[in-house]
Design an enzyme around this catalytic site. Structure first.
Site, short mmCIF file in Angstrom:
data_model
loop_
_atom_site.label_atom_id
_atom_site.label_comp_id
_atom_site.label_asym_id
_atom_site.label_seq_id
_atom_site.Cartn_x
_atom_site.Cartn_y
_atom_site.Cartn_z
CG HIS A 9 82.50 2.92 14.09
ND1 HIS A 9 83.58 2.12 14.39
CD2 HIS A 9 83.01 4.07 13.58
CE1 HIS A 9 84.69 2.76 14.10
NE2 HIS A 9 84.38 3.96 13.61
N GLY A 72 77.73 12.67 12.70
CA GLY A 72 79.14 13.02 12.78
C GLY A 72 79.81 12.80 11.44
CB THR A 73 83.42 12.73 10.59
OG1 THR A 73 83.70 13.95 11.26
CG2 THR A 73 84.28 12.63 9.35
CG HIS A 74 82.50 7.52 10.91
ND1 HIS A 74 83.64 7.41 10.14
CD2 HIS A 74 82.88 7.26 12.19
CE1 HIS A 74 84.67 7.09 10.91
NE2 HIS A 74 84.23 7.00 12.15
#
Length: 119
Positions: A9, A72-74
Site C-alpha cells: 500500500h 480488498g478494494t485496492h
C-alpha cells in the site's frame, strides 16, 4: 526470464516503506529472483516504475505479489488497472498477479510464533 514485484500500500511513515523494500531484497537474495518493491501510494517506486526497472534488468514476464493480507478494494479495483496500464506501456511483457497473503499456511505459523512470546 521472470521478475517479481512486491506490491504494498505505502505509508507516510518511511520506515514502513523501507520494511517493504527490505523484504523484497530478502526475497531476491533468498530465492535468487529479480525482485522490485512497489507501492500503491505514499512510496516509491509505483507499480509502473517497478515494472520498468525489471524490464531494464531483462525480464519478459512479471509476477506481482500483493503484500496485503486480504482481498480488498485496492486489490479488486486498483491493482488490476495498474497492471493493465503497466503491461500496455511495456508492450510485450506478460504480467500476472498472485493471491494476497490471506490463506497462506505460513500466516498461521507467524501468528502462533507471535502468540508464544506472550502466552
Amino acid at each position: 526470464m521472470t521478475g517479481f514485484i512486491v506490491f504494498a500500500h505505502g505509508s507516510r511513515i518511511e520506515s514502513a516503506n523501507q520494511a517493504v523494500r527490505d523484504i523484497a531484497d530478502r526475497m531476491a537474495a533468498a530465492g535468487g529472483h529479480l525482485v522490485e518493491p512497489s507501492f500503491l501510494e505514499l512510496g516509491e517506486p509505483d507499480l509502473a516504475g517497478a515494472a520498468k526497472r525489471l524490464v531494464a534488468r531483462g525480464v519478459s514476464r512479471i509476477v506481482v505479489i500483493p503484500y496485503f493480507l486480504t482481498l480488498g478494494t485496492h486489490l479488486q479495483r486498483d491493482l488490476p488497472k495498474l497492471v493493465r496500464d503497466a503491461a500496455e506501456s511495456l508492450g510485450s511483457v506478460e504480467m500476472q498477479v498472485t493471491s494476497p497473503l490471506d490463506g497462506h499456511p505460513a500466516l498461521l505459523e507467524a501468528l502462533l510464533d507471535r502468540a508464544k512470546d506472550h502466552a
